[in-house]
Design a protein around this motif. Structure first.
Motif, PDB file in Angstrom:
ATOM      1  N   PRO A  26       0.828  -1.212   0.000  1.00  0.00           N
ATOM      2  CA  PRO A  26       0.000   0.000   0.000  1.00  0.00           C
ATOM      3  C   PRO A  26       0.864   1.265   0.000  1.00  0.00           C
ATOM      4  O   PRO A  26       1.904   1.292   0.661  1.00  0.00           O
ATOM      5  CB  PRO A  26      -0.788  -0.119   1.301  1.00  0.00           C
ATOM      6  N   ASP A  27       0.434   2.238  -0.786  1.00  0.00           N
ATOM      7  CA  ASP A  27       1.084   3.553  -0.874  1.00  0.00           C
ATOM      8  C   ASP A  27       2.303   3.611  -1.780  1.00  0.00           C
ATOM      9  O   ASP A  27       2.946   4.649  -1.876  1.00  0.00           O
ATOM     10  CB  ASP A  27       1.488   4.107   0.502  1.00  0.00           C
ATOM     11  N   ALA A  28       2.643   2.516  -2.431  1.00  0.00           N
ATOM     12  CA  ALA A  28       3.797   2.557  -3.343  1.00  0.00           C
ATOM     13  C   ALA A  28       3.452   3.330  -4.614  1.00  0.00           C
ATOM     14  O   ALA A  28       4.341   3.814  -5.317  1.00  0.00           O
ATOM     15  CB  ALA A  28       4.249   1.147  -3.689  1.00  0.00           C
ATOM     16  N   GLY A  29       2.139   3.444  -4.914  1.00  0.00           N
ATOM     17  CA  GLY A  29       1.743   4.230  -6.087  1.00  0.00           C
ATOM     18  C   GLY A  29       0.957   3.455  -7.135  1.00  0.00           C
ATOM     19  O   GLY A  29       0.832   3.891  -8.279  1.00  0.00           O
ATOM     20  N   LYS A  30       0.377   2.331  -6.733  1.00  0.00           N
ATOM     21  CA  LYS A  30      -0.379   1.503  -7.688  1.00  0.00           C
ATOM     22  C   LYS A  30      -1.551   2.280  -8.294  1.00  0.00           C
ATOM     23  O   LYS A  30      -1.757   2.254  -9.513  1.00  0.00           O
ATOM     24  CB  LYS A  30      -0.881   0.246  -6.973  1.00  0.00           C
ATOM     25  N   THR A  31      -2.309   2.964  -7.455  1.00  0.00           N
ATOM     26  CA  THR A  31      -3.479   3.693  -7.960  1.00  0.00           C
ATOM     27  C   THR A  31      -3.039   4.798  -8.923  1.00  0.00           C
ATOM     28  O   THR A  31      -3.651   4.997  -9.968  1.00  0.00           O
ATOM     29  CB  THR A  31      -4.257   4.324  -6.780  1.00  0.00           C
ATOM     30  N   THR A  32      -1.963   5.479  -8.562  1.00  0.00           N
ATOM     31  CA  THR A  32      -1.496   6.593  -9.385  1.00  0.00           C
ATOM     32  C   THR A  32      -1.017   6.094 -10.748  1.00  0.00           C
ATOM     33  O   THR A  32      -1.347   6.679 -11.784  1.00  0.00           O
ATOM     34  CB  THR A  32      -0.358   7.341  -8.654  1.00  0.00           C
ATOM     35  N   ILE A  33      -0.287   5.017 -10.766  1.00  0.00           N
ATOM     36  CA  ILE A  33       0.217   4.515 -12.057  1.00  0.00           C
ATOM     37  C   ILE A  33      -0.921   3.927 -12.897  1.00  0.00           C
ATOM     38  O   ILE A  33      -0.967   4.105 -14.111  1.00  0.00           O
ATOM     39  CB  ILE A  33       1.396   3.529 -11.872  1.00  0.00           C
ATOM     40  N   VAL A  50      -9.433   8.208 -10.510  1.00  0.00           N
ATOM     41  CA  VAL A  50      -9.341   6.960  -9.754  1.00  0.00           C
ATOM     42  C   VAL A  50      -9.025   7.265  -8.297  1.00  0.00           C
ATOM     43  O   VAL A  50      -9.600   6.708  -7.377  1.00  0.00           O
ATOM     44  CB  VAL A  50      -8.263   6.029 -10.351  1.00  0.00           C
ATOM     45  N   LYS A  51      -8.103   8.208  -8.091  1.00  0.00           N
ATOM     46  CA  LYS A  51      -7.735   8.596  -6.728  1.00  0.00           C
ATOM     47  C   LYS A  51      -8.951   9.152  -5.990  1.00  0.00           C
ATOM     48  O   LYS A  51      -9.158   8.883  -4.831  1.00  0.00           O
ATOM     49  CB  LYS A  51      -6.635   9.662  -6.745  1.00  0.00           C
ATOM     50  N   GLY A  52      -9.749   9.947  -6.745  1.00  0.00           N
ATOM     51  CA  GLY A  52     -10.949  10.530  -6.151  1.00  0.00           C
ATOM     52  C   GLY A  52     -11.876   9.445  -5.673  1.00  0.00           C
ATOM     53  O   GLY A  52     -12.438   9.520  -4.588  1.00  0.00           O
ATOM     54  N   LYS A  53     -11.946   8.390  -6.467  1.00  0.00           N
ATOM     55  CA  LYS A  53     -12.787   7.263  -6.114  1.00  0.00           C
ATOM     56  C   LYS A  53     -12.289   6.644  -4.810  1.00  0.00           C
ATOM     57  O   LYS A  53     -13.045   6.313  -3.919  1.00  0.00           O
ATOM     58  CB  LYS A  53     -12.711   6.235  -7.244  1.00  0.00           C
ATOM     59  N   LYS A  54     -10.955   6.573  -4.719  1.00  0.00           N
ATOM     60  CA  LYS A  54     -10.353   5.947  -3.551  1.00  0.00           C
ATOM     61  C   LYS A  54     -10.587   6.788  -2.288  1.00  0.00           C
ATOM     62  O   LYS A  54     -10.853   6.280  -1.219  1.00  0.00           O
ATOM     63  CB  LYS A  54      -8.860   5.794  -3.821  1.00  0.00           C
ATOM     64  N   SER A  55     -10.493   8.124  -2.439  1.00  0.00           N
ATOM     65  CA  SER A  55     -10.605   8.961  -1.247  1.00  0.00           C
ATOM     66  C   SER A  55     -12.051   9.315  -0.916  1.00  0.00           C
ATOM     67  O   SER A  55     -12.323   9.962   0.074  1.00  0.00           O
ATOM     68  CB  SER A  55      -9.791  10.233  -1.432  1.00  0.00           C
ATOM     69  N   LEU A 148      10.528   8.662  -8.208  1.00  0.00           N
ATOM     70  CA  LEU A 148      11.867   9.163  -8.502  1.00  0.00           C
ATOM     71  C   LEU A 148      11.987  10.667  -8.244  1.00  0.00           C
ATOM     72  O   LEU A 148      13.083  11.188  -8.105  1.00  0.00           O
ATOM     73  CB  LEU A 148      12.166   8.884  -9.985  1.00  0.00           C
ATOM     74  N   ASP A 149      10.839  11.354  -8.197  1.00  0.00           N
ATOM     75  CA  ASP A 149      10.872  12.790  -7.909  1.00  0.00           C
ATOM     76  C   ASP A 149      11.198  13.065  -6.445  1.00  0.00           C
ATOM     77  O   ASP A 149      11.334  14.211  -6.035  1.00  0.00           O
ATOM     78  CB  ASP A 149       9.516  13.426  -8.266  1.00  0.00           C
ATOM     79  N   ARG A 150      11.291  11.997  -5.657  1.00  0.00           N
ATOM     80  CA  ARG A 150      11.694  12.155  -4.256  1.00  0.00           C
ATOM     81  C   ARG A 150      13.035  11.467  -4.062  1.00  0.00           C
ATOM     82  O   ARG A 150      13.371  10.547  -4.800  1.00  0.00           O
ATOM     83  CB  ARG A 150      10.693  11.446  -3.349  1.00  0.00           C
TER      84      ARG A 150
HETATM   85  P1  G4P Z   1      -1.373   2.747  -3.696  1.00  0.00           P
HETATM   86  O1  G4P Z   1      -2.494   2.679  -4.672  1.00  0.00           O
HETATM   87  O2  G4P Z   1      -0.221   1.852  -4.044  1.00  0.00           O
HETATM   88  O3  G4P Z   1      -1.785   2.601  -2.264  1.00  0.00           O
HETATM   89  O4  G4P Z   1      -0.709   4.204  -3.787  1.00  0.00           O
HETATM   90  P2  G4P Z   1      -1.276   5.568  -4.378  1.00  0.00           P
HETATM   91  O5  G4P Z   1      -1.217   5.577  -5.846  1.00  0.00           O
HETATM   92  O6  G4P Z   1      -2.556   5.916  -3.717  1.00  0.00           O
HETATM   93  O7  G4P Z   1      -0.132   6.522  -3.857  1.00  0.00           O
HETATM   94  C1  G4P Z   1       0.158   6.669  -2.482  1.00  0.00           C
HETATM   95  C2  G4P Z   1       0.689   8.059  -2.222  1.00  0.00           C
HETATM   96  O8  G4P Z   1       1.929   8.234  -2.937  1.00  0.00           O
HETATM   97  C3  G4P Z   1      -0.222   9.168  -2.716  1.00  0.00           C
HETATM   98  O9  G4P Z   1      -0.026  10.286  -1.862  1.00  0.00           O
HETATM   99  C4  G4P Z   1       0.328   9.496  -4.077  1.00  0.00           C
HETATM  100  O10 G4P Z   1       0.019  10.797  -4.506  1.00  0.00           O
HETATM  101  C5  G4P Z   1       1.813   9.325  -3.823  1.00  0.00           C
HETATM  102  N1  G4P Z   1       2.552   9.007  -5.037  1.00  0.00           N
HETATM  103  C6  G4P Z   1       2.294   8.088  -5.983  1.00  0.00           C
HETATM  104  N2  G4P Z   1       3.233   8.107  -6.940  1.00  0.00           N
HETATM  105  C7  G4P Z   1       4.111   9.075  -6.586  1.00  0.00           C
HETATM  106  C8  G4P Z   1       5.301   9.583  -7.183  1.00  0.00           C
HETATM  107  O11 G4P Z   1       5.732   9.174  -8.241  1.00  0.00           O
HETATM  108  N3  G4P Z   1       5.918  10.581  -6.504  1.00  0.00           N
HETATM  109  C9  G4P Z   1       5.486  11.083  -5.323  1.00  0.00           C
HETATM  110  N4  G4P Z   1       6.158  12.059  -4.762  1.00  0.00           N
HETATM  111  N5  G4P Z   1       4.357  10.626  -4.743  1.00  0.00           N
HETATM  112  C10 G4P Z   1       3.691   9.624  -5.369  1.00  0.00           C
HETATM  113  P3  G4P Z   1      -1.029  10.624  -0.700  1.00  0.00           P
HETATM  114  O12 G4P Z   1      -0.516  11.868  -0.074  1.00  0.00           O
HETATM  115  O13 G4P Z   1      -1.231   9.444   0.175  1.00  0.00           O
HETATM  116  O14 G4P Z   1      -2.362  10.827  -1.442  1.00  0.00           O
HETATM  117  P4  G4P Z   1      -2.891  12.125  -2.110  1.00  0.00           P
HETATM  118  O15 G4P Z   1      -3.356  12.938  -0.960  1.00  0.00           O
HETATM  119  O16 G4P Z   1      -1.720  12.744  -2.848  1.00  0.00           O
HETATM  120  O17 G4P Z   1      -3.958  11.658  -3.010  1.00  0.00           O
END
Ligand code: G4P
Length: 532
Positions: A26-33, A50-55, A148-150
Motif C-alpha cells: 500500500p502507498d507505493a503508487g499503484k493507484t497513481t500509475i 481513480v484517486k478521487g474514487k479511492k478517497s 523518482l521525484d523524491r
Molecule cells: P497505492 O495505490 O499503491 O496505495 O498508492 P497511491 O497511488 O494511492 O499513492 C500513495 C501516495 O503516494 C499518494 O499520496 C500518491 O500521490 C503518492 N505518489 C504516488 N506516486 C508518486 C510519485 O511518483 N511521486 C510522489 N512524490 N508521490 C507519489 P497521498 O498523499 O497518500 O495521497 P494524495 O493525498 O496525494 O492523493
C-alpha cells in the motif's frame, strides 16, 4: 462456437490481448500509475478520477461504506482499454493485506504482473508476499521503481535487493539521472535515448544516444554530476550486470526494471510501451486431465476466479468474474458447468471499461467477463462449450489465521442469516468451518478487517445482525480422516470441518502443534495453501 468472427479475426484479437495485475505494498503508487495508464488509454480524461474514487470524492462509484471510511480498495476490479494496438486488461488487486486472499485468486487470472516499488522504501512486506504467489505461476514480472521525484535509495541497491530478497534477476531497462530535486531524466538503455524530466522547460524531451552511449558534449546536461554518475552506473551494469534474457523474463526468472514517477507522469509511457511489447499474449492453460487448452481453440472455455455480491447497491447483483481461457464468449451462449455437467445460458454479462460497466458484445481469450449470477457458480468453476470436458485445476485456498464463532443476534432471522452466510462464503469473502460434532459456525479470515466487512455486509445487504466471538489467532492444519480420532481434540486444538467436510485442527500456537506431533507422531497434518 465462433459465429460472428472468423478464425483469423479471433486469432488476431487474442494476440493483441495483454492481461495483467499490478502488485505493490500500500502507498507505493499503484493507484497513481493505474490512473496514468487509463489516461494513456483514453478511458479517463483527467488525473484524480481513480484517486478521487479511492478517497471518497466519487461516492457513487464506491460500493461499500467501509471502502470509503478506511480509504482502501477492498474490491478487485477490472479495467479495459485500447492502447498502441493492444487491448489491455488491468486486474486491480487490493493492496491491504487483509484482502490478500482476493488478490491471490486474481493473480491466477493474469498473464503477467507489474510490481510497483517505492524507491525510498524498497521491497516491502506485502510486495514480497504477492511476488511469491506470482513467482509460483512462472509468469513474467515487470518492475516499476516509483517516486523518482523524491529522494530514494541508490538504484544499484534497489536492483541488488531484488536478487537478495526476491531471488529474481533484475535487468535495468532505464536508469535514473539524479533523484528527488536533482532528478534530470532517465538514461533509456532500450530506446537508446535520454528522456528529460520537466522537458517543457528545456524544449526537447528525448536526446538520442550516440554510438558510445553518450550525448553530445555541448549539451549542458553533460556537465551535471548526476549525468556522470549515471554513466558510470551504466558502465558497471554493462560490464557486471545481468544480461537481458527474454526467455528468463518469460519464465519469471528475470524482471525488466523501469524507473519513473507516476505522480508527475515521468517514465510511465516509456514503461508502458516497453512493457506491452514484451508482455505475453494469453497463454495456454492445463486441465486436470493433463490436456492443454490453447487460447485460439475453437471452443470457448473459462474459469471463475472471483465472485462478488452487490457491487452496485442500486442493483442487487452478484457477479462471477470469469477469465476467458479459449475461444470467444458471446452473449446468450450455452455453456457447460464442469462441476455439475449442467448447461447454463449466459444471457447477462458485463465487461469492464474503467468503472463504467457495459454489456459485453464479445470477449475473447485473455478477457475478463462478469456474469450476473443467481447462485450457479462457485470460485474455481470451469465452464466450456463443445463436447470435450474442460476442467481447470482448483484455485489455491488461502489458509486463514484468525477465527471467530458466529451466531445471528436475532434467532427469528435465521433465514437471512443463512442466506447471507452462504452467499458471502461462496463469494470467497470469508471461510466457513463448523465444529466437528456440534455444527456451530466458525469463520476464518486472513485479517481482522475481513470480519468487519463480513459483519457490515451481513447487516446492510442481508439485514442480519451477527454476533462474533473471537477464538483468536490459530494455525489451521488438515488431518487425514482415516487417521482422525475425535478424542485427539482439545481447547488448544479445536477440531472443525471445512465446507467440503474435511476435518482440521485449529492449533492455538506452535507449542500446541508441537505437542500434538509429539503425542501423535504418525498423524500427518497439512496446511492447505501452497505458500504455507
Ligand atoms: P497505492 O495505490 O499503491 O496505495 O498508492 P497511491 O497511488 O494511492 O499513492 C500513495 C501516495 O503516494 C499518494 O499520496 C500518491 O500521490 C503518492 N505518489 C504516488 N506516486 C508518486 C510519485 O511518483 N511521486 C510522489 N512524490 N508521490 C507519489 P497521498 O498523499 O497518500 O495521497 P494524495 O493525498 O496525494 O492523493
Amino acid at each position: 462456437m465462433i459465429d460472428t468472427i472468423s478464425k483469423q479475426e479471433l486469432n488476431k484479437a487474442i494476440q493483441r490481448r495483454r492481461t495483467f495485475a499490478i502488485i505493490s505494498h500500500p502507498d507505493a503508487g499503484k493507484t497513481t500509475i493505474t490512473e496514468q495508464m487509463l489516461l494513456f488509454g483514453g478511458v479517463i480524461r483527467s488525473a484524480g478520477t481513480v484517486k478521487g474514487k479511492k478517497s471518497g470524492q466519487f461516492a457513487t462509484s464506491d460500493w461499500m461504506e467501509i471502502e470509503k471510511k478506511r480509504g482502501i480498495s477492498v474490491t478487485s476490479s477490472v479495467m479495459q482499454f485500447d492502447y498502441a494496438g493492444k487491448r489491455v486488461n488491468i486486474l486491480d488487486t487490493p493492496g491491504h493485506e487483509d484482502f490478500s486472499e482476493d488478490t491471490y485468486r486474481t493473480l491466477m487470472a493474469v498473464d503477467a504482473a507489474v510490481m510497483v516499488i517505492d524507491t525510498a522504501k524498497g521491497i516491502e512486506a506485502q510486495t514480497k508476499k504477492l511476488f511469491q504467489v506470482v513467482k509460483k505461476r512462472g509468469i513474467p514480472i515487470f518492475t516499476f521503481m516509483n517516486k523518482l521525484d523524491r529522494d530514494g535509495r541508490e538504484p544499484l541497491d534497489l536492483i541488488a535487493e531484488l536478487e537478495d530478497l526476491l531471488h529474481i534477476e533484475g535487468y535495468a531497462m532505464d536508469w535514473p539521472i539524479g533523484m528527488g530535486r536533482g532528478l534530470q531524466g532517465l538514461y533509456d538503455r532500450q530506446n537508446k535515448r535520454i528522456e528529460l524530466y520537466r522537458s517543457e522547460a528545456k524544449g526537447e524531451q528525448f536526446i538520442p544516444l550516440n554510438d558510445e552511449g553518450t550525448i553530445d558534449a555541448s549539451n549542458p546536461l553533460t556537465e551535471d554530476s548526476v549525468y556522470q554518475d549515471a554513466l558510470s552506473d551504466i558502465d558497471l551494469l554493462n560490464e557486471a550486470g545481468n544480461k537481458f534474457d527474454m526467455a528468463k523474463v518469460a519464465r519469471g526468472d528475470q524482471t525488466p526494471v523501469f524507473f519513473g514517477s507516476a505522480l508527475t507522469n515521468f517514465g510511465v509511457k516509456t514503461f508502458l510501451d516497453s512493457f506491452l511489447s514484451m508482455a505475453p499474449a494469453p497463454s495456454a492453460h492445463e486441465t486436470v486431465d493433463g490436456a492443454t487448452v490453447q487460447p485460439t481453440a475453437d471452443e470457448f472455455s473459462g474459469f471463475v476466479f472471483k465472485i462478488q455480491a452487490n457491487m452496485n447497491p442500486n442493483h442487487r447483483d452478484r457477479i462471477a468474474f470469469v477469465r476467458v481461457t479459449s475461444g470467444a464468449f458471446e452473449k446468450g451462449m450455452d455453456v457447460t458447468l464442469a462441476r455439475t455437467g449442467k448447461t447454463i445460458r449466459l444471457n447477462n454479462a458485463t465487461e469492464f471499461m474503467s468503472d463504467e460497466r457495459e454489456q459485453v458484445k464479445q470477449a475473447v481469450a485473455g478477457d475478463i467477463v462478469g456474469l450476473y449470477d443467481t447462485g450457479n457458480f462457485t470460485i474455481g468453476d470451469s465452464i466450456y462449450t463443445g463436447k470435450q470436458k474442460v476442467q481447470f485445476p482448483k484455485l489455491p485456498q488461502f489458509t486463514p489465521e484468525l477465527f471467530v464463532r458466529v451466531t445471528p443476534k436475532n434467532v427469528m432471522k435465521q433465514k437471512s442469516f443463512h442466506k447471507g452466510m452462504q452467499q458471502l462464503v461462496q463469494e470467497g469473502a470469508i471461510q466457513l468451518y463448523k465444529t466437528y460434532n456440534t455444527d456451530e459456525y466458525i469463520l476464518g479470515a486472513v485479517g481482522q478487517l475481513q470480519f468487519e466487512v463480513f459483519q457490515f455486509r451481513m447487516l446492510h445487504e442481508y439485514h442480519s445482525e451477527v454476533e462474533m466471538t473471537p477464538i483468536g489467532a490459530r494455525t489451521a492444519r488438515w488431518v487425514d480422516p482415516e487417521q482422525l480420532d475425535p478424542s485427539m481434540a482439545s481447547s488448544r486444538n479445536l477440531l472443525v470441518k471445512d465446507i467440503t467436510g474435511q476435518p482440521l485442527f485449529l492449533f492455538e500456537n506452535r507449542f500446541a502443534e508441537n505437542w500434538f506431533h509429539d503425542k501423535y507422531p504418525d498423524v500427518q497434518l497439512t496446511g492447505k495453501f501452497e505458500t504455507d
